[in-house]
Write a protein that holds these residues in place. Structure first.
Motif, PDB file in Angstrom:
ATOM      1  N   GLN A   1     -17.556  -2.394   9.498  1.00  0.00           N
ATOM      2  CA  GLN A   1     -16.833  -2.245  10.609  1.00  0.00           C
ATOM      3  C   GLN A   1     -16.334  -2.219  11.636  1.00  0.00           C
ATOM      4  OE1 GLN A   1     -20.433  -2.253  12.115  1.00  0.00           O
ATOM      5  NE2 GLN A   1     -21.224  -3.837  10.299  1.00  0.00           N
ATOM      6  N   ILE A   2     -15.390  -0.907  10.875  1.00  0.00           N
ATOM      7  CA  ILE A   2     -14.213  -0.219  11.043  1.00  0.00           C
ATOM      8  C   ILE A   2     -15.495   1.016  12.049  1.00  0.00           C
ATOM      9  CG2 ILE A   2     -12.169   1.162  10.806  1.00  0.00           C
ATOM     10  CD1 ILE A   2     -12.810  -0.183   8.048  1.00  0.00           C
ATOM     11  N   THR A   3     -14.262   0.954  13.031  1.00  0.00           N
ATOM     12  CA  THR A   3     -14.672   2.421  13.792  1.00  0.00           C
ATOM     13  C   THR A   3     -13.609   3.107  14.188  1.00  0.00           C
ATOM     14  OG1 THR A   3     -13.781   1.426  16.462  1.00  0.00           O
ATOM     15  CG2 THR A   3     -16.282   1.222  15.787  1.00  0.00           C
ATOM     16  N   GLU A   4     -13.427   4.279  14.451  1.00  0.00           N
ATOM     17  CA  GLU A   4     -12.992   5.563  14.726  1.00  0.00           C
ATOM     18  C   GLU A   4     -11.930   4.811  15.402  1.00  0.00           C
ATOM     19  OE1 GLU A   4     -14.301   9.344  16.024  1.00  0.00           O
ATOM     20  OE2 GLU A   4     -16.160   9.196  14.113  1.00  0.00           O
ATOM     21  N   ALA A   5     -12.015   4.547  16.857  1.00  0.00           N
ATOM     22  CA  ALA A   5     -11.301   3.540  17.340  1.00  0.00           C
ATOM     23  C   ALA A   5     -10.573   2.387  17.115  1.00  0.00           C
ATOM     24  CB  ALA A   5     -11.689   3.024  18.389  1.00  0.00           C
ATOM     25  N   ASN A   6     -10.513   1.906  16.184  1.00  0.00           N
ATOM     26  CA  ASN A   6      -9.554   1.451  15.053  1.00  0.00           C
ATOM     27  C   ASN A   6      -8.614   1.569  14.194  1.00  0.00           C
ATOM     28  OD1 ASN A   6     -12.631  -1.042  13.983  1.00  0.00           O
ATOM     29  ND2 ASN A   6     -11.381  -1.626  15.626  1.00  0.00           N
ATOM     30  N   ARG A   7      -9.632   2.561  13.405  1.00  0.00           N
ATOM     31  CA  ARG A   7      -8.534   3.836  12.449  1.00  0.00           C
ATOM     32  C   ARG A   7      -7.591   4.376  13.548  1.00  0.00           C
ATOM     33  NH1 ARG A   7     -11.118   9.052  11.050  1.00  0.00           N
ATOM     34  NH2 ARG A   7      -9.923   9.606  13.501  1.00  0.00           N
ATOM     35  N   ASP A   8      -8.218   4.962  14.668  1.00  0.00           N
ATOM     36  CA  ASP A   8      -6.898   6.142  15.738  1.00  0.00           C
ATOM     37  C   ASP A   8      -5.768   4.713  15.814  1.00  0.00           C
ATOM     38  OD1 ASP A   8      -8.316   7.903  15.309  1.00  0.00           O
ATOM     39  OD2 ASP A   8      -9.031   7.882  16.712  1.00  0.00           O
TER      40      ASP A   8
ATOM     41  N   TRP B   1      -6.075   1.123   6.113  1.00  0.00           N
ATOM     42  CA  TRP B   1      -5.883   1.781   5.618  1.00  0.00           C
ATOM     43  C   TRP B   1      -5.814   3.178   5.388  1.00  0.00           C
ATOM     44  CZ3 TRP B   1      -4.109   3.422   1.337  1.00  0.00           C
ATOM     45  CH2 TRP B   1      -2.849   4.032   0.809  1.00  0.00           C
ATOM     46  N   GLN B   2      -6.922   2.872   4.314  1.00  0.00           N
ATOM     47  CA  GLN B   2      -7.452   4.064   3.862  1.00  0.00           C
ATOM     48  C   GLN B   2      -8.656   5.053   4.903  1.00  0.00           C
ATOM     49  OE1 GLN B   2      -9.832   1.656   0.749  1.00  0.00           O
ATOM     50  NE2 GLN B   2      -8.864   1.848  -0.875  1.00  0.00           N
ATOM     51  N   ARG B   3      -9.057   4.823   5.597  1.00  0.00           N
ATOM     52  CA  ARG B   3      -9.750   5.436   6.801  1.00  0.00           C
ATOM     53  C   ARG B   3      -8.373   5.866   7.722  1.00  0.00           C
ATOM     54  NH1 ARG B   3     -14.628   3.660   9.533  1.00  0.00           N
ATOM     55  NH2 ARG B   3     -15.921   3.095   7.297  1.00  0.00           N
ATOM     56  N   ALA B   4      -7.208   5.670   7.787  1.00  0.00           N
ATOM     57  CA  ALA B   4      -6.563   6.143   8.502  1.00  0.00           C
ATOM     58  C   ALA B   4      -5.187   6.739   7.450  1.00  0.00           C
ATOM     59  CB  ALA B   4      -5.134   4.875   8.964  1.00  0.00           C
ATOM     60  N   ASN B   5      -5.686   6.710   6.155  1.00  0.00           N
ATOM     61  CA  ASN B   5      -4.527   7.516   5.711  1.00  0.00           C
ATOM     62  C   ASN B   5      -5.281   8.190   5.360  1.00  0.00           C
ATOM     63  OD1 ASN B   5      -2.181   7.037   3.294  1.00  0.00           O
ATOM     64  ND2 ASN B   5      -4.163   7.626   1.881  1.00  0.00           N
ATOM     65  N   ALA B   6      -6.580   8.510   5.226  1.00  0.00           N
ATOM     66  CA  ALA B   6      -7.079  10.069   5.068  1.00  0.00           C
ATOM     67  C   ALA B   6      -6.890  11.472   6.075  1.00  0.00           C
ATOM     68  CB  ALA B   6      -8.547   9.478   5.380  1.00  0.00           C
TER      69      ALA B   6
ATOM     70  N   LEU C   1       0.524  -1.201   0.370  1.00  0.00           N
ATOM     71  CA  LEU C   1      -0.305  -0.022  -0.073  1.00  0.00           C
ATOM     72  C   LEU C   1       1.038   1.295  -0.226  1.00  0.00           C
ATOM     73  CD1 LEU C   1      -2.529  -1.377   2.461  1.00  0.00           C
ATOM     74  CD2 LEU C   1      -2.455  -1.493  -0.466  1.00  0.00           C
ATOM     75  N   THR C   2       1.815   1.220   0.706  1.00  0.00           N
ATOM     76  CA  THR C   2       3.211   2.061   0.605  1.00  0.00           C
ATOM     77  C   THR C   2       4.396   1.548   1.052  1.00  0.00           C
ATOM     78  OG1 THR C   2       2.748   2.697   3.439  1.00  0.00           O
ATOM     79  CG2 THR C   2       1.698   4.182   1.943  1.00  0.00           C
TER      80      THR C   2
ATOM     81  N   PHE D   1      -4.858   1.751  14.116  1.00  0.00           N
ATOM     82  CA  PHE D   1      -4.042   2.365  13.261  1.00  0.00           C
ATOM     83  C   PHE D   1      -2.688   3.528  12.980  1.00  0.00           C
ATOM     84  CE2 PHE D   1      -2.630   0.807   8.545  1.00  0.00           C
ATOM     85  CZ  PHE D   1      -2.341  -0.655   8.632  1.00  0.00           C
ATOM     86  N   ILE D   2      -3.764   4.418  13.071  1.00  0.00           N
ATOM     87  CA  ILE D   2      -2.616   5.647  12.730  1.00  0.00           C
ATOM     88  C   ILE D   2      -1.519   5.950  13.974  1.00  0.00           C
ATOM     89  CG2 ILE D   2      -3.044   8.113  13.300  1.00  0.00           C
ATOM     90  CD1 ILE D   2      -5.726   8.008  11.780  1.00  0.00           C
TER      91      ILE D   2
END
Length: 122
Positions: free
Chosen positions: A70-77, A103-108, A6-7, A79-80
């Motif tokens: 079912q990705i939550t903001e907590a999952n995204r955070d 990854w796309q949500r974190a990448n944003a 992805l990167t 991963f960030i």
């Protein structure tokens, strides 16, 4: 196993089994992230077996499971936070799709789209 870069820092794949872990380690992966709950499918390799082999090979295994879509903001955070370590990350799930969505949500939030586009055109 199908790996998608992805990167330069993050890659994703479908379900791993213990025999794949050496290949992941050979890629220089430092953090091995499972986005799949144990027992989601019959015959799925349990995270504990993957984690034990990852640790044996010097990687840090991380369980960050969620159901598809079912990705939550907590999952995204979470991963960030992993991305911000700047360590080499490989993430896996049943098909690799939910890893890419995470990854796309974190990448944003953190960027990296240019690297992704370069990896896709290579």
């Amino acid at each position: 196993m199908h790996i998608e870069h992805l990167t330069t820092q993050v890659s994703a794949s479908d379900q791993l089994d213990v025999s794949h872990i050496q290949q992941i380690a050979d890629m220089g992966v430092e953090l091995l992230v499972c986005n799949r709950p144990d027992g989601e499918d019959e015959g799925q390799t349990p995270f504990s077996e993957i984690a034990a082999e990852a640790e044996r090979l010097g990687m840090t295994p991380i369980l960050l499971p969620f159901s598809s879509y079912q990705i939550t903001e907590a999952n995204r955070d979470e991963f960030i936070k992993l991305i911000e370590t700047r360590k080499r990350i490989h993430t896996y799930c049943r098909s690799g799709a939910r890893c890419k969505r995470l990854w796309q949500r974190a990448n944003a939030v953190v960027g990296g789209e240019e690297e992704y586009n370069q990896a896709q055109s290579a």
